[in-house]
Motif scaffolding. Structure first.
Motif, mmCIF file in Angstrom:
data_model
loop_
_atom_site.group_PDB
_atom_site.id
_atom_site.type_symbol
_atom_site.label_atom_id
_atom_site.label_comp_id
_atom_site.label_asym_id
_atom_site.label_seq_id
_atom_site.Cartn_x
_atom_site.Cartn_y
_atom_site.Cartn_z
ATOM 1 N N LEU A 44 0.798 -1.226 0.000
ATOM 2 C CA LEU A 44 0.000 0.000 0.000
ATOM 3 C C LEU A 44 0.832 1.277 0.000
ATOM 4 C CD1 LEU A 44 -2.845 -1.000 2.513
ATOM 5 C CD2 LEU A 44 -3.087 -0.649 0.045
ATOM 6 N N MET A 45 1.950 1.264 0.716
ATOM 7 C CA MET A 45 2.727 2.493 0.852
ATOM 8 C C MET A 45 3.351 2.932 -0.472
ATOM 9 S SD MET A 45 2.290 3.383 3.970
ATOM 10 C CE MET A 45 3.557 4.537 4.515
ATOM 11 N N ILE A 46 3.472 2.012 -1.416
ATOM 12 C CA ILE A 46 4.116 2.350 -2.694
ATOM 13 C C ILE A 46 3.141 3.000 -3.682
ATOM 14 C CG2 ILE A 46 5.829 0.501 -2.479
ATOM 15 C CD1 ILE A 46 4.141 -1.169 -4.394
ATOM 16 N N ILE A 47 1.840 2.952 -3.394
ATOM 17 C CA ILE A 47 0.844 3.544 -4.304
ATOM 18 C C ILE A 47 0.749 5.049 -4.036
ATOM 19 C CG2 ILE A 47 -1.570 3.530 -5.050
ATOM 20 C CD1 ILE A 47 -1.744 0.631 -4.165
ATOM 21 N N PHE A 55 -4.878 8.861 5.437
ATOM 22 C CA PHE A 55 -5.315 8.259 6.699
ATOM 23 C C PHE A 55 -4.762 6.841 6.854
ATOM 24 C CE2 PHE A 55 -8.851 5.667 8.669
ATOM 25 C CZ PHE A 55 -8.525 5.986 9.982
ATOM 26 N N VAL A 56 -4.941 6.025 5.836
ATOM 27 C CA VAL A 56 -4.475 4.636 5.923
ATOM 28 C C VAL A 56 -2.961 4.576 6.028
ATOM 29 C CG1 VAL A 56 -4.370 2.411 4.731
ATOM 30 C CG2 VAL A 56 -6.495 3.735 4.718
ATOM 31 N N LYS A 57 -2.271 5.403 5.253
ATOM 32 C CA LYS A 57 -0.812 5.399 5.325
ATOM 33 C C LYS A 57 -0.328 5.861 6.699
ATOM 34 C CE LYS A 57 0.400 5.757 0.428
ATOM 35 N NZ LYS A 57 1.192 6.452 -0.597
ATOM 36 N N MET A 58 -1.050 6.789 7.315
ATOM 37 C CA MET A 58 -0.715 7.208 8.676
ATOM 38 C C MET A 58 -0.841 6.032 9.643
ATOM 39 S SD MET A 58 -2.419 7.905 11.768
ATOM 40 C CE MET A 58 -4.086 8.360 11.288
ATOM 41 N N LEU A 59 -1.913 5.237 9.504
ATOM 42 C CA LEU A 59 -2.105 4.077 10.373
ATOM 43 C C LEU A 59 -0.958 3.081 10.222
ATOM 44 C CD1 LEU A 59 -5.929 3.349 9.848
ATOM 45 C CD2 LEU A 59 -4.869 4.576 11.751
ATOM 46 N N PHE A 84 -7.508 9.008 15.622
ATOM 47 C CA PHE A 84 -6.785 7.737 15.638
ATOM 48 C C PHE A 84 -5.270 7.928 15.503
ATOM 49 C CE2 PHE A 84 -10.984 6.841 13.635
ATOM 50 C CZ PHE A 84 -11.532 6.145 14.705
ATOM 51 N N GLU A 85 -4.815 9.180 15.431
ATOM 52 C CA GLU A 85 -3.378 9.446 15.364
ATOM 53 C C GLU A 85 -2.748 9.309 16.743
ATOM 54 O OE1 GLU A 85 -2.670 13.250 13.636
ATOM 55 O OE2 GLU A 85 -3.877 12.858 11.839
ATOM 56 N N LYS A 86 -1.462 8.944 16.750
ATOM 57 C CA LYS A 86 -0.751 8.796 18.028
ATOM 58 C C LYS A 86 -0.697 10.103 18.799
ATOM 59 C CE LYS A 86 2.233 4.754 17.669
ATOM 60 N NZ LYS A 86 3.625 4.248 17.683
ATOM 61 N N ASN A 87 -0.682 11.222 18.076
ATOM 62 C CA ASN A 87 -0.680 12.534 18.730
ATOM 63 C C ASN A 87 -1.975 13.289 18.458
ATOM 64 O OD1 ASN A 87 1.981 12.375 19.870
ATOM 65 N ND2 ASN A 87 2.814 12.692 17.810
ATOM 66 N N GLU A 108 -16.807 11.420 8.816
ATOM 67 C CA GLU A 108 -15.686 10.629 9.328
ATOM 68 C C GLU A 108 -14.331 11.179 8.882
ATOM 69 O OE1 GLU A 108 -17.160 8.794 5.516
ATOM 70 O OE2 GLU A 108 -18.094 9.411 7.406
ATOM 71 N N TYR A 109 -14.278 11.878 7.753
ATOM 72 C CA TYR A 109 -12.988 12.382 7.269
ATOM 73 C C TYR A 109 -12.346 13.328 8.281
ATOM 74 C CZ TYR A 109 -14.069 10.390 2.687
ATOM 75 O OH TYR A 109 -14.351 9.516 1.660
ATOM 76 N N ASP A 110 -13.133 14.197 8.871
ATOM 77 C CA ASP A 110 -12.598 15.136 9.863
ATOM 78 C C ASP A 110 -12.271 14.438 11.182
ATOM 79 O OD1 ASP A 110 -12.772 17.276 8.127
ATOM 80 O OD2 ASP A 110 -14.805 17.825 8.766
ATOM 81 N N LEU A 111 -12.801 13.221 11.367
ATOM 82 C CA LEU A 111 -12.565 12.485 12.614
ATOM 83 C C LEU A 111 -11.364 11.547 12.520
ATOM 84 C CD1 LEU A 111 -16.254 11.567 13.551
ATOM 85 C CD2 LEU A 111 -14.799 13.254 14.681
ATOM 86 N N PHE A 112 -10.743 11.445 11.358
ATOM 87 C CA PHE A 112 -9.585 10.561 11.218
ATOM 88 C C PHE A 112 -8.500 10.886 12.241
ATOM 89 C CE2 PHE A 112 -10.349 9.613 6.399
ATOM 90 C CZ PHE A 112 -11.286 8.666 6.762
ATOM 91 N N GLU A 113 -8.381 12.145 12.596
ATOM 92 C CA GLU A 113 -7.273 12.565 13.465
ATOM 93 C C GLU A 113 -7.345 11.947 14.866
ATOM 94 O OE1 GLU A 113 -7.155 14.695 16.275
ATOM 95 O OE2 GLU A 113 -9.329 14.936 16.396
#
Length: 524
Positions: A74-77, A278-282, A240-243, A233-238
């Protein structure tokens, strides 16, 4: 002539009424039969699902395999549209490579979709469940509540949906209902809501999610979060971030079912880009994994927080049972009590300084000891044993600290846990552990998490097993195990009824036996 017509009319009415009666009877029988079959299916599903709490595979390895696949695939796309269109295919491949079924995933069916969950393996008796976007359906939540109840755990449900029709009467059946939308920012804004069986844009009140969790619910732990926010949900992605805002406020969320929506009117280029980031951040932060994805115009996916403390799942070191020796003594006295001794032979992954035993709080544990041997002397293991004094009892669990680390080297020749305990036979109709099935005879039911009501266990994994039931003479023991040599126990006047599984590995939860009370001796 008129009498003939009247008679003909009466006959038609009778035939019609008879048809209505038979049709109503048929419908009643059909409904009863389908409900009965549904109940049987649900009971069978519960039995299978509840066994997942005893899975003992190394969960860290599952996550590492999934993460490695996701990074390379996924990270290469770089193209957001390609990322969206390939996402389901790629993640399903990663699910297969990582063998995610070892995690014990279960399915909770709603009326038009499947939700995914993992039953908790920690000792918390209370769990928190939040539904953002109820959509007039609580079937999945009800299934979760029933399964958790069978594990002896309570669930606090909180649901929010701005459309009060149906929802305000439905959700209070399981928990507390809030008649507003939950979003990143508070205010009065347009949201996509379900109205007259279709989604329409409507202005509704929005409450800030951090205020909702921290101030209204006053919790800092979310065991299950189901999010169907219809675009918010797009604005709520944050969160789930570590910070992210949840982390800064000390709010922890364990498992999430989320739907990511595309705009029906378009364009969606910005949404595609947000989703990819979002997915790449996860993946980059190595905290959440994304399993069981499904594209149905929008994207459905299940997320699990492998860094969470709310579910005991990541266990890089620990004991694995290799053999069970179970001994039970029943004397059929007035108190209907029993004493037990369990030896759990183990292998070890990594090094173990402490471990937890699953054992019902209704059993009185008198002694826990650990025996080990790293060498052979005079043809047998040079065994050292010690009683552990500082055990900590909490609910249906006992925490056992060890005074030194146990490694594969230290138990190279022998390693086992021994537990002595006492218990009371359940009343007739108890249906768990060991209980009376008539006025004098005993029966077991160890399925659906009931094994801990009779035997202390580590994990309910299959291993060779021996069972010795000590009873008075003229008592009988019936079991599906192979019979061994029975022998008298001279000092107690009892007889030891011995059984074993031979070369077959079985789970303690699959063990079944009946103990028949002593029959009177009749002399001619």
């Amino acid at each position: 002539m008129s009498s003939i017509l009247m008679k003909s009319t009466r006959n038609k009415v009778h035939r019609f009424l008879k048809f209505v009666f038979l049709f109503a009877l048929f419908l009643g029988i059909y409904k009863f039969y389908t409900v009965y079959l549904d109940d049987l299916r649900e009971e069978s599903a519960d039995e299978d699902d509840l066994q997942t709490v005893f899975l003992a595979e190394n969960k860290v390895e599952v996550y590492k395999k999934w993460l490695n696949c996701a990074k390379w695939s996924l990270m290469i796309i770089e193209d957001p549209v390609q990322f969206w269109t390939q996402f389901t295919k790629i993640t399903q491949k990663c699910d297969e490579e990582a063998e995610i079924d070892k995690l014990g995933l279960i399915t909770l069916k709603n009326k038009d979709e499947d939700k995914i969950a993992i039953l908790p393996r920690n000792n918390d008796e209370k769990h928190t469940f939040i539904t953002l976007g109820i959509g007039r359906d609580i079937t999945g939540e009800q299934r979760w509540k029933r399964k958790m109840g069978k594990l002896g755990k309570e669930v606090d449900f909180y649901g929010a949906d701005p459309m009060t029709e149906v929802n305000e009467d439905l959700y209070p059946q399981i928990g507390k209902y809030f008649p507003f939308a939950v979003a990143k920012n508070p205010g009065y804004a347009t949201a996509s809501v379900l109205k007259n069986r279709q989604y329409v844009n409507q202005s509704v009140v929005h409450v800030d999610i951090n205020y909702f969790i921290e101030k209204l619910l006053r919790i800092n732990k979310i065991d299950n979060l189901w999010m169907d926010a219809e675009g918010a949900e797009y604005d709520l992605f944050e969160i789930f971030e570590k910070n992210g805002s949840f982390a800064k406020k000390g709010i922890e969320v364990c498992q999430i079912n989320i739907e990511v929506h595309l705009s029906e009117t378009g364009p969606n280029h910005l949404n595609y880009e947000k989703f990819m980031k979002f997915v790449k951040m996860l993946i980059r932060e190595e905290q959440f994994a994304v399993f069981k994805t499904e594209e149905v115009i929008h994207m459905r996916m299940y997320m699990f927080n492998f860094a969470s403390t709310t579910v005991s799942l990541v266990d890089s070191a620990g004991f694995t049972p290799t053999k069970y020796e179970l001994t039970l003594t029943t004397e059929f006295g007035e108190e209907n009590t029993f004493t037990g001794n369990v030896k759990i032979h183990v292998n070890v992954t990594g090094s173990v300084k402490e471990f937890d035993l699953k054992v019902s709080k209704d059993l009185n544990v008198e002694r826990v000891a650990f025996f080990q041997a790293s060498s052979i002397i005079r043809g047998g293991p040079n065994t050292l044993g010690r009683v552990i004094l500082d055990i900590v009892k909490k609910g249906d669990s006992i925490h056992v600290p060890l005074d030194e680390e146990i490694t594969s080297e230290s138990i190279k020749e022998l390693g086992y846990i021994e537990v002595d305990y006492k218990g009371k036979v359940g009343e007739k109709g108890a249906k768990k552990g060991l209980f009376l099935f008539n006025s004098s005879d005993y029966e077991t039911n160890l399925k659906n998490g009931n094994a801990i009501h009779l035997f202390p266990i580590l994990e309910d994994v299959a291993a060779p097993l021996t069972l010795s039931v000590l009873t008075p003479w003229r008592a009988g023991v019936e079991t599906t195990l192979k019979a061994g040599e029975h022998e008298s126990v001279t000092e107690s006047g009892l007889i030891s009824n011995n059984f074993n599984s031979g070369n077959e590995k079985i789970k303690i939860s699959d063990l079944y036996f009946k103990i028949n009370a002593p029959t009177p001796l009749i002399l001619d």
